[in-house]
Each structure stands twice: as C-alpha cells, then as structure tokens.
Design a protein around this motif. Structure first.
Motif, PDB file in Angstrom:
ATOM      1  N   CYS A 133     141.208 -14.515  93.995  1.00 12.34           N
ATOM      2  CA  CYS A 133     140.647 -13.602  95.256  1.00 12.34           C
ATOM      3  C   CYS A 133     139.937 -14.629  96.012  1.00 12.34           C
ATOM      4  O   CYS A 133     139.656 -14.322  97.272  1.00 12.34           O
ATOM      5  N   ALA A 134     139.653 -15.640  95.852  1.00  8.40           N
ATOM      6  CA  ALA A 134     139.202 -16.975  96.840  1.00  8.40           C
ATOM      7  C   ALA A 134     140.032 -16.616  98.098  1.00  8.40           C
ATOM      8  O   ALA A 134     141.291 -17.030  97.881  1.00  8.40           O
ATOM      9  N   GLY A 135     139.363 -16.627  99.346  1.00  4.32           N
ATOM     10  CA  GLY A 135     140.093 -16.713 100.308  1.00  4.32           C
ATOM     11  C   GLY A 135     140.699 -15.607 100.710  1.00  4.32           C
ATOM     12  O   GLY A 135     141.127 -15.213 101.829  1.00  4.32           O
ATOM     13  N   ILE A 136     140.482 -14.409 100.172  1.00  4.15           N
ATOM     14  CA  ILE A 136     140.817 -13.057 100.247  1.00  4.15           C
ATOM     15  C   ILE A 136     139.485 -12.333 100.724  1.00  4.15           C
ATOM     16  O   ILE A 136     139.405 -11.520 101.590  1.00  4.15           O
ATOM     17  N   ILE A 137     138.720 -12.370  99.336  1.00  7.10           N
ATOM     18  CA  ILE A 137     137.513 -11.697  99.409  1.00  7.10           C
ATOM     19  C   ILE A 137     136.331 -12.631  99.598  1.00  7.10           C
ATOM     20  O   ILE A 137     136.255 -13.489  98.930  1.00  7.10           O
TER      21      ILE A 137
ATOM     22  N   ARG B  42     136.633 -15.406  91.543  1.00  6.26           N
ATOM     23  CA  ARG B  42     137.165 -15.180  90.741  1.00  6.26           C
ATOM     24  C   ARG B  42     138.747 -15.248  90.393  1.00  6.26           C
ATOM     25  O   ARG B  42     139.296 -14.966  91.604  1.00  6.26           O
ATOM     26  N   VAL B  43     139.239 -15.206  89.241  1.00  4.15           N
ATOM     27  CA  VAL B  43     140.683 -14.857  89.185  1.00  4.15           C
ATOM     28  C   VAL B  43     140.691 -13.652  88.460  1.00  4.15           C
ATOM     29  O   VAL B  43     140.005 -13.463  87.425  1.00  4.15           O
ATOM     30  N   ILE B  44     141.402 -12.684  89.024  1.00  7.11           N
ATOM     31  CA  ILE B  44     141.573 -11.284  88.359  1.00  7.11           C
ATOM     32  C   ILE B  44     142.835 -11.124  87.737  1.00  7.11           C
ATOM     33  O   ILE B  44     143.897 -11.656  88.395  1.00  7.11           O
ATOM     34  N   ARG B  45     142.879 -10.800  86.452  1.00  4.98           N
ATOM     35  CA  ARG B  45     144.069 -10.584  85.453  1.00  4.98           C
ATOM     36  C   ARG B  45     144.182  -9.354  85.090  1.00  4.98           C
ATOM     37  O   ARG B  45     143.257  -8.756  84.659  1.00  4.98           O
TER      38      ARG B  45
ATOM     39  N   ALA C 257     140.415  -5.721  92.142  1.00 10.04           N
ATOM     40  CA  ALA C 257     140.176  -6.554  93.581  1.00 10.04           C
ATOM     41  C   ALA C 257     139.179  -5.813  94.555  1.00 10.04           C
ATOM     42  O   ALA C 257     138.535  -6.116  95.103  1.00 10.04           O
ATOM     43  N   VAL C 258     139.783  -4.435  94.679  1.00 13.92           N
ATOM     44  CA  VAL C 258     139.058  -3.392  95.512  1.00 13.92           C
ATOM     45  C   VAL C 258     137.420  -3.276  94.951  1.00 13.92           C
ATOM     46  O   VAL C 258     136.607  -3.371  95.670  1.00 13.92           O
ATOM     47  N   VAL C 259     137.455  -3.140  93.541  1.00 20.47           N
ATOM     48  CA  VAL C 259     136.111  -3.079  93.041  1.00 20.47           C
ATOM     49  C   VAL C 259     135.305  -4.191  93.157  1.00 20.47           C
ATOM     50  O   VAL C 259     134.097  -4.380  93.330  1.00 20.47           O
ATOM     51  N   GLN C 260     135.870  -5.490  92.882  1.00 19.43           N
ATOM     52  CA  GLN C 260     135.220  -6.568  93.148  1.00 19.43           C
ATOM     53  C   GLN C 260     134.675  -6.964  94.575  1.00 19.43           C
ATOM     54  O   GLN C 260     133.684  -7.080  94.821  1.00 19.43           O
ATOM     55  N   ALA C 261     135.587  -6.563  95.475  1.00 19.81           N
ATOM     56  CA  ALA C 261     135.293  -6.659  96.822  1.00 19.81           C
ATOM     57  C   ALA C 261     133.853  -5.661  97.116  1.00 19.81           C
ATOM     58  O   ALA C 261     133.129  -6.269  97.922  1.00 19.81           O
ATOM     59  N   LYS C 262     134.020  -4.569  96.828  1.00 17.26           N
ATOM     60  CA  LYS C 262     133.047  -3.968  97.061  1.00 17.26           C
ATOM     61  C   LYS C 262     131.533  -3.992  96.432  1.00 17.26           C
ATOM     62  O   LYS C 262     130.639  -4.142  97.024  1.00 17.26           O
ATOM     63  N   GLN C 263     131.758  -4.785  95.313  1.00 19.44           N
ATOM     64  CA  GLN C 263     130.581  -5.313  94.463  1.00 19.44           C
ATOM     65  C   GLN C 263     130.224  -6.461  95.275  1.00 19.44           C
ATOM     66  O   GLN C 263     128.810  -6.704  95.400  1.00 19.44           O
TER      67      GLN C 263
ATOM     68  N   LEU D 183     144.433  -5.114 101.781  1.00 15.56           N
ATOM     69  CA  LEU D 183     145.361  -4.543 100.512  1.00 15.56           C
ATOM     70  C   LEU D 183     146.571  -5.448 100.579  1.00 15.56           C
ATOM     71  O   LEU D 183     147.071  -5.860  99.552  1.00 15.56           O
ATOM     72  N   ASP D 184     147.158  -5.576 101.647  1.00 13.26           N
ATOM     73  CA  ASP D 184     148.361  -6.381 101.833  1.00 13.26           C
ATOM     74  C   ASP D 184     148.251  -7.799 101.028  1.00 13.26           C
ATOM     75  O   ASP D 184     149.070  -8.066 100.437  1.00 13.26           O
ATOM     76  N   SER D 185     147.105  -8.631 101.373  1.00 16.48           N
ATOM     77  CA  SER D 185     146.872  -9.746 100.848  1.00 16.48           C
ATOM     78  C   SER D 185     146.825  -9.691  99.415  1.00 16.48           C
ATOM     79  O   SER D 185     147.243 -10.531  98.702  1.00 16.48           O
ATOM     80  N   PHE D 186     146.343  -8.535  98.910  1.00 16.28           N
ATOM     81  CA  PHE D 186     145.896  -8.412  97.407  1.00 16.28           C
ATOM     82  C   PHE D 186     147.412  -8.418  96.395  1.00 16.28           C
ATOM     83  O   PHE D 186     147.736  -9.042  95.738  1.00 16.28           O
ATOM     84  N   ARG D 187     148.348  -7.526  97.487  1.00 18.07           N
ATOM     85  CA  ARG D 187     149.516  -7.343  96.834  1.00 18.07           C
ATOM     86  C   ARG D 187     150.368  -8.481  96.826  1.00 18.07           C
ATOM     87  O   ARG D 187     151.019  -8.939  96.037  1.00 18.07           O
ATOM     88  N   THR D 188     150.491  -9.279  98.118  1.00 16.85           N
ATOM     89  CA  THR D 188     151.320 -10.397  98.274  1.00 16.85           C
ATOM     90  C   THR D 188     150.931 -11.585  97.437  1.00 16.85           C
ATOM     91  O   THR D 188     151.654 -12.358  97.046  1.00 16.85           O
TER      92      THR D 188
END
Length: 58
Positions: free
Chosen positions: A6-10, A15-18, A29-35, A46-51
């Motif tokens: 998620c570095a560079g997106i959020i 963190r690396v989310i698996r 990733a959405v939860v992490q962003a809100k935190q 959201l598109d960045s998360f997916r791609t």
C-alpha cells in the motif's frame, strides 16, 4: 493468496496487505486507509487497490 503493497497508494502506509482473495485485500486496504486518516476513498484509489494487487504464485 493475493498481495498489495500500500506504500504509494495510501498516504503514510508502509504495510503489505495479504489475503486469500482480491476482494479481501481491497477491503483491508480500505480499512487501513481509514485508520490512517483518509476520510474518502476515491474511485481512483479503489482502482489502484485493484490494479496493484498481485496474485502470489507458488
């Protein structure tokens, strides 16, 4: 298993989310962003998360 760095997106995320599915990675990733203080998850984010979510091959 799927993975998202998620570095560079959020902003501020190092963190690396698996998870077992791409949908679960995006959800986490959405939860992490809100935190980390992101009030609004934009369609572009959201598109960045997916791609940028990659399947880990064994």
């Amino acid at each position: 298993m799927y993975e998202l760095d998620c570095a560079g997106i959020i902003p501020g995320c190092q963190r690396v989310i698996r998870a077992e599915s791409q949908a679960e990675v995006v959800r986490r990733a959405v939860v992490q962003a809100k935190q980390l203080g992101v009030d609004r998850i934009s369609p572009m984010m959201l598109d960045s998360f997916r791609t940028k979510t990659h399947e880990l091959l064994n």
